[in-house]
Design a protein around this motif. Structure first.
Motif, PDB file in Angstrom:
ATOM      1  N   ILE A 137      47.685  56.976  52.298  1.00 25.82           N
ATOM      2  CA  ILE A 137      48.770  57.682  51.612  1.00 25.82           C
ATOM      3  C   ILE A 137      48.942  59.098  52.145  1.00 25.82           C
ATOM      4  CG2 ILE A 137      49.507  58.626  49.382  1.00 25.82           C
ATOM      5  CD1 ILE A 137      48.214  56.172  48.069  1.00 25.82           C
ATOM      6  N   THR A 138      47.827  59.856  52.232  1.00 27.06           N
ATOM      7  CA  THR A 138      47.922  61.266  52.590  1.00 27.06           C
ATOM      8  C   THR A 138      48.176  61.514  54.072  1.00 27.06           C
ATOM      9  OG1 THR A 138      45.503  61.371  52.791  1.00 27.06           O
ATOM     10  CG2 THR A 138      46.461  62.012  50.672  1.00 27.06           C
ATOM     11  N   ASP A 139      47.666  60.644  54.930  1.00 31.16           N
ATOM     12  CA  ASP A 139      47.831  60.872  56.368  1.00 31.16           C
ATOM     13  C   ASP A 139      49.018  60.108  56.936  1.00 31.16           C
ATOM     14  OD1 ASP A 139      47.258  61.766  58.996  1.00 31.16           O
ATOM     15  OD2 ASP A 139      46.168  59.927  59.394  1.00 31.16           O
ATOM     16  N   VAL A 140      48.963  58.803  56.840  1.00 29.65           N
ATOM     17  CA  VAL A 140      49.978  57.987  57.504  1.00 29.65           C
ATOM     18  C   VAL A 140      51.316  58.038  56.778  1.00 29.65           C
ATOM     19  CG1 VAL A 140      50.507  55.687  58.385  1.00 29.65           C
ATOM     20  CG2 VAL A 140      48.144  56.484  58.341  1.00 29.65           C
ATOM     21  N   LEU A 141      51.299  57.850  55.464  1.00 30.76           N
ATOM     22  CA  LEU A 141      52.547  57.773  54.708  1.00 30.76           C
ATOM     23  C   LEU A 141      53.171  59.138  54.463  1.00 30.76           C
ATOM     24  CD1 LEU A 141      54.463  55.839  53.232  1.00 30.76           C
ATOM     25  CD2 LEU A 141      53.101  56.201  51.172  1.00 30.76           C
ATOM     26  N   MET A 142      52.406  60.073  53.920  1.00 28.48           N
ATOM     27  CA  MET A 142      52.957  61.374  53.522  1.00 28.48           C
ATOM     28  C   MET A 142      53.126  62.336  54.688  1.00 28.48           C
ATOM     29  SD  MET A 142      50.904  61.975  49.917  1.00 28.48           S
ATOM     30  CE  MET A 142      51.709  63.561  49.634  1.00 28.48           C
ATOM     31  N   ARG A 143      52.472  62.063  55.821  1.00 25.04           N
ATOM     32  CA  ARG A 143      52.575  62.999  56.936  1.00 25.04           C
ATOM     33  C   ARG A 143      53.286  62.387  58.134  1.00 25.04           C
ATOM     34  NH1 ARG A 143      49.241  65.382  61.067  1.00 25.04           N
ATOM     35  NH2 ARG A 143      47.629  63.806  60.798  1.00 25.04           N
ATOM     36  N   ARG A 144      52.802  61.271  58.635  1.00 28.35           N
ATOM     37  CA  ARG A 144      53.339  60.734  59.875  1.00 28.35           C
ATOM     38  C   ARG A 144      54.648  59.973  59.671  1.00 28.35           C
ATOM     39  NH1 ARG A 144      49.594  61.346  63.862  1.00 28.35           N
ATOM     40  NH2 ARG A 144      47.496  61.882  63.176  1.00 28.35           N
ATOM     41  N   ILE A 145      54.652  59.008  58.752  1.00 30.12           N
ATOM     42  CA  ILE A 145      55.861  58.213  58.537  1.00 30.12           C
ATOM     43  C   ILE A 145      56.984  59.068  57.968  1.00 30.12           C
ATOM     44  CG2 ILE A 145      56.841  56.267  57.274  1.00 30.12           C
ATOM     45  CD1 ILE A 145      54.983  55.487  59.571  1.00 30.12           C
ATOM     46  N   SER A 146      56.667  59.906  56.981  1.00 25.10           N
ATOM     47  CA  SER A 146      57.711  60.727  56.357  1.00 25.10           C
ATOM     48  C   SER A 146      58.342  61.698  57.350  1.00 25.10           C
ATOM     49  CB  SER A 146      57.121  61.502  55.168  1.00 25.10           C
ATOM     50  OG  SER A 146      56.119  62.405  55.597  1.00 25.10           O
ATOM     51  N   TYR A 147      57.586  62.097  58.386  1.00 25.26           N
ATOM     52  CA  TYR A 147      58.126  63.041  59.375  1.00 25.26           C
ATOM     53  C   TYR A 147      59.331  62.440  60.089  1.00 25.26           C
ATOM     54  CZ  TYR A 147      58.327  66.206  63.362  1.00 25.26           C
ATOM     55  OH  TYR A 147      58.751  67.103  64.316  1.00 25.26           O
ATOM     56  N   TYR A 148      59.298  61.146  60.346  1.00 24.84           N
ATOM     57  CA  TYR A 148      60.378  60.497  61.096  1.00 24.84           C
ATOM     58  C   TYR A 148      61.505  60.002  60.205  1.00 24.84           C
ATOM     59  CZ  TYR A 148      57.470  60.745  65.228  1.00 24.84           C
ATOM     60  OH  TYR A 148      56.730  61.211  66.278  1.00 24.84           O
TER      61      TYR A 148
END
Length: 319
Positions: free
Chosen positions: A52-63
Motif C-alpha cells: 500500500i505505502t510503496d507500490v500503490l501510494m507512491r509508484r502507481i499513483s505517480y503515473y
C-alpha cells in the motif's frame, strides 16, 4: 522518480492475496498454534502495508494520479516514514518468527514459557513500536520539489543526506539494522535449527532400524525434512531479494556517488534493487503458508465458497 514497474491488475492481485492470507490465518483453521498464527498474521499485515505505502501510494499513483494530494510534501514525507517502518516490520517479524521456530524445535524447556500467545503479542507490539520510532528521522530527510499555488509539492531527498556525518551514520545504521543484521540472524537460527533436526532425525532413524535397510516410512522424519526445505527456502529468498539493494547501498557509499547524479544504467540498477526489496517483503508469508497443506485446503475452500453461492443462487432463479 518512481518507476512504472507493476500494473494496477498486478497490485490488486498482490493485495487480494495478502488479504486472503490474513483472513484465512486469522480464522485459526490451518492446524497452526495460536502463537504461530499471530506471527504469520503480523507478517502478512506488514507485507500488505508495504504494498500500500510503496507500490500503490507512491509508484502507481505517480503515473495515474500525478496531482494527487499524496504528493504534497508533508504527506509524501509521512508516507516515506510509513513505508520504511512497514518494510522493517516485515523483515523483523520474519526474524521473530524464525526465532520462535528455533525455540520450538531446539529448546524444549524454553518452549513452554516463550512459545505462547502472550509472548508473541508482546514481541510483535514491542518490535513494531520500536521500528516505527526508529524510522521517524526519514521524515526530515525530505525537501520539497517545487511550489505550486503556494503549496509544496513532491519529496526529494536532501543532498546533505549523502554528505553530512549524522545522516551518513543514520543511513549505515538503517542498512545494518535492515537487512544486514537479519541476514546474520536468520542464517544462524536456521543453521542451528536444521542441524538439530538432522541430528534428531539420525537418532530417530537408527532407533527405527532404518539404518539397517528398513524402508518403513516415518511421518515425523518427513515433516522435519519439509521443515529443512522450508527454512532454506526462506533464507535463500530473503538473501537473494535483498542482495541487490545492499550492493546499491555499498556502491554509492564506497564510490561517493550521489544517487541524484546516477547515470541511466546506475538508475536502473537502483530501481531493480528497490523492486526486489519490495518483493521480498511480500513473499515470506506465502512461502510459510502455501507449504502447509491445511492452509492450501482453506484457500481452496475460500475460492470455492463464493462460486458455490453463485451457482446456488442461479439454480434458485431458474427454478
Amino acid at each position: 522518480m518512481p518507476e512504472r514497474i507493476q500494473t494496477r491488475a498486478e497490485i490488486k492481485d498482490e493485495k487480494a492475496l495478502n488479504v486472503l492470507a490474513i483472513v484465512i490465518l486469522s480464522r485459526g483453521k490451518c492446524g497452526l498454534s495460536i502463537c504461530t498464527t499471530r506471527y504469520l498474521v503480523a507478517m502478512a499485515t506488514a507485507d500488505l502495508l508495504v504494498i500500500i505505502t510503496d507500490v500503490l501510494m507512491r509508484r502507481i499513483s505517480y503515473y495515474y494520479f500525478p496531482q494527487c494530494f499524496l504528493y504534497i510534501t508533508p504527506v509524501c514525507s509521512i508516507n516515506a516514514v510509513l513505508f520504511c517502518a512497514a518494510a522493517d516490520c516485515s523483515v523483523w517479524f520474519t526474524v521473530a518468527f524464525t526465532f520462535d521456530r528455533f525455540v520450538t524445535v531446539c529448546c524444549q524447556k524454553l518452549k513452554a514459557k516463550y512459545c505462547i500467545e502472550k509472548t508473541a503479542a508482546i514481541v510483535l507490539a514491542t518490535t513494531g513500536i520500536l521500528l516505527c520510532l526508529k524510522n521517524i528521522p526519514w521524515y526530515f530527510t525530505k525537501e520539497l520539489g517545487e511550489i505550486i499555488n503556494n503549496i509544496p509539492w513532491f519529496c526529494n531527498r536532501k543532498p546533505s543526506f549523502y554528505t553530512e556525518t549524522a545522516w551518513v551514520a543514520f543511513d549505515w545504521f538503517d542498512t545494518v539494522l535492515t537487512p544486514l543484521l537479519p541476514f546474520v540472524l536468520i542464517l544462524l537460527l536456521n543453521t542451528l535449527t536444521v542441524s538439530h533436526i538432522l541430528m534428531v532425525s539420525r537418532v530417530r532413524k537408527g532407533l527405527r532400524g532404518q539404518s539397517q535397510g528398513d524402508d518403513h516410512s516415518d511421518p515425523e522424519m518427513e515433516s522435519r525434512r519439509k521443515s529443512v526445505i522450508l527454512l532454506f527456502t526462506i533464507s535463500g529468498s530473503f538473501i537473494l531479494l535483498w542482495t541487490l539493494y545492499v550492493m546499491y547501498f555499498l556502491y554509492y557509499n564506497i564510490t561517493g556517488t550521489n544517487p541524484r547524479d546516477f547515470t541511466y544504467s546506475e538508475f536502473i540498477f537502483q530501481q531493480i534493487g528497490y523492486v526486489l526489496r519490495g518483493l521480498s517483503c511480500c513473499t515470506n508469508t506465502f512461502i510459510y503458508g502455501v507449504t502447509q497443506s491445511k492452509f492450501r485446503e482453506q484457500v481452496r475452500k475460500s475460492v470455492k465458497y463464493p462460486v458455490a453461492l453463485i451457482m446456488k443462487s442461479m439454480i434458485k432463479q431458474n427454478n
